[in-house]
Design an enzyme around this catalytic site. Structure first.
Site, mmCIF file in Angstrom:
data_model
loop_
_atom_site.group_PDB
_atom_site.id
_atom_site.type_symbol
_atom_site.label_atom_id
_atom_site.label_comp_id
_atom_site.label_asym_id
_atom_site.label_seq_id
_atom_site.Cartn_x
_atom_site.Cartn_y
_atom_site.Cartn_z
ATOM 1 N N ALA A 1 0.868 -1.194 0.000
ATOM 2 C CA ALA A 1 0.000 0.000 0.000
ATOM 3 C C ALA A 1 0.901 1.239 0.000
ATOM 4 O O ALA A 1 0.787 2.118 0.849
ATOM 5 C CB ALA A 1 -0.959 -0.010 1.179
ATOM 6 N N HIS B 1 7.132 5.771 1.382
ATOM 7 C CA HIS B 1 7.918 4.570 1.020
ATOM 8 C C HIS B 1 8.867 4.884 -0.137
ATOM 9 O O HIS B 1 10.015 4.460 -0.155
ATOM 10 C CB HIS B 1 6.998 3.432 0.573
ATOM 11 N N ARG C 1 -2.378 3.545 6.247
ATOM 12 C CA ARG C 1 -3.696 3.561 6.897
ATOM 13 C C ARG C 1 -4.537 4.770 6.481
ATOM 14 O O ARG C 1 -5.764 4.728 6.576
ATOM 15 C CB ARG C 1 -3.536 3.553 8.418
#
Ligand code: PAF
Length: 280
Positions: free
Chosen positions: A32, A37, A187
């Site tokens: 995700a 990242h 999230r």
């Protein structure tokens, strides 16, 4: 970019790179992927020759079955995003590959796991240590890159590397934020529009807390932050703690001669968000 699911293939490719004299940078993820990242991959590619990313939603670090079931899984779009970076290899194993048998190892991180995330998510860091130690053994990186948003995770991983005497350097990387200050997190994708609009209140409150720190006591600041967060009907503080940067011991006075970090976990309905800020 190579995409690998099996350990033997991963290790052959890495052996080849090491044989060519290339250093290995590693960015472990649970997928995700967001810009946070990708910034880790970018930093890794500046410091090492061959960047490996892993995508694996690790079941052993979830103490809440619902959280595991609802964790976003987006392998195809993750791979597309990584294609556009300097990532050279993605390791995306199955659960049965990572855990052919149950991992019963129990790590002991002392006080590091009894405060904050450790206190509210029992077993979480043991699961993180299990999977990260396995990944480190498989990937054998020279350097591994972790975001400072997961501040306590970083401390636990450093402790694990020390305990297991693993020859890998852990590189902390800055938290990436949305334009409104919300810390990037996988999230966030689960937030409704209304929740998303209110979630930046967390970081705004941390910034205000940092500015207020010289005016009121540690205890008063803790109460102030919890109240300020909870005033927003979409948010509920789970914990707000001010700890020393190294040992993560809660401090009780600003006079303590340590670098201080304020850490928070907030529920936005069922979605749990964490963030932190350095306090001078
Ligand atoms: O930070 C994460 O995404 C995970 O905890 C990690 C380090 C990839 C281990 O599963």
């Amino acid at each position: 970019m190579l995409i690998v699911k099996e350990i033997a293939e991963l290790q052959n490719l890495i052996r080849k790179e090491k044989g060519l004299g290339n250093s290995i940078g590693f960015v472990p993820t649970m997928g995700a992927l967001h810009a946070g990242h990708l910034s880790l991959v970018n930093i890794a590619s500046k410091q090492t020759d061959f960047v490996v990313a892993s995508i694996f939603v690790n079941p052993t670090q979830f103490n809440d079955k619902n959280d595991l079931a609802n964790y976003p899984r987006k392998l195809d779009s993750d791979l597309k995003k990584l294609e556009e970076t300097s990532c050279k290899l993605v390791f995306a194993p199955e659960v049965s590959t990572m855990y052919p048998k149950e991992d019963n190892r129990q790590f002991n991180f002392g006080e590091l796991e009894t405060v904050m995330e450790g206190k509210y998510r029992p077993g979480h860091f043991n699961g993180v240590a299990q999977v990260v130690s396995k990944l480190f053994e498989m990937v054998t990186p020279d350097k591994a890159f972790f975001g400072l948003k997961d501040f306590q995770q970083l401390a636990v991983i450093k402790a694990m590397v020390k305990q297991l005497k693993l020859p890998v350097e852990i590189i902390p990387c800055p938290t990436m934020r949305e334009h409104d200050g919300l810390a990037m997190s996988s999230r966030n994708q689960r937030l409704t529009d209304e929740q998303r609009k209110n979630a930046p209140h967390i970081y705004k409150t941390l910034v205000e807390a940092r500015n207020k720190a010289s005016e009121i006591s540690v205890e008063e600041l803790k109460v102030w932050v919890s109240q300020k967060i909870d005033e927003n009907v979409f948010l509920e503080t789970e914990y707000f703690e001010i700890v020393d940067e190294e040992q993560l011991k809660p401090i009780s006075s600003w006079d303590e001669p340590v670098n201080k970090v304020a850490c928070i976990a907030v529920f936005c309905d069922k979605i749990r968000l964490i963030d932190n800020i350095a306090i001078q």
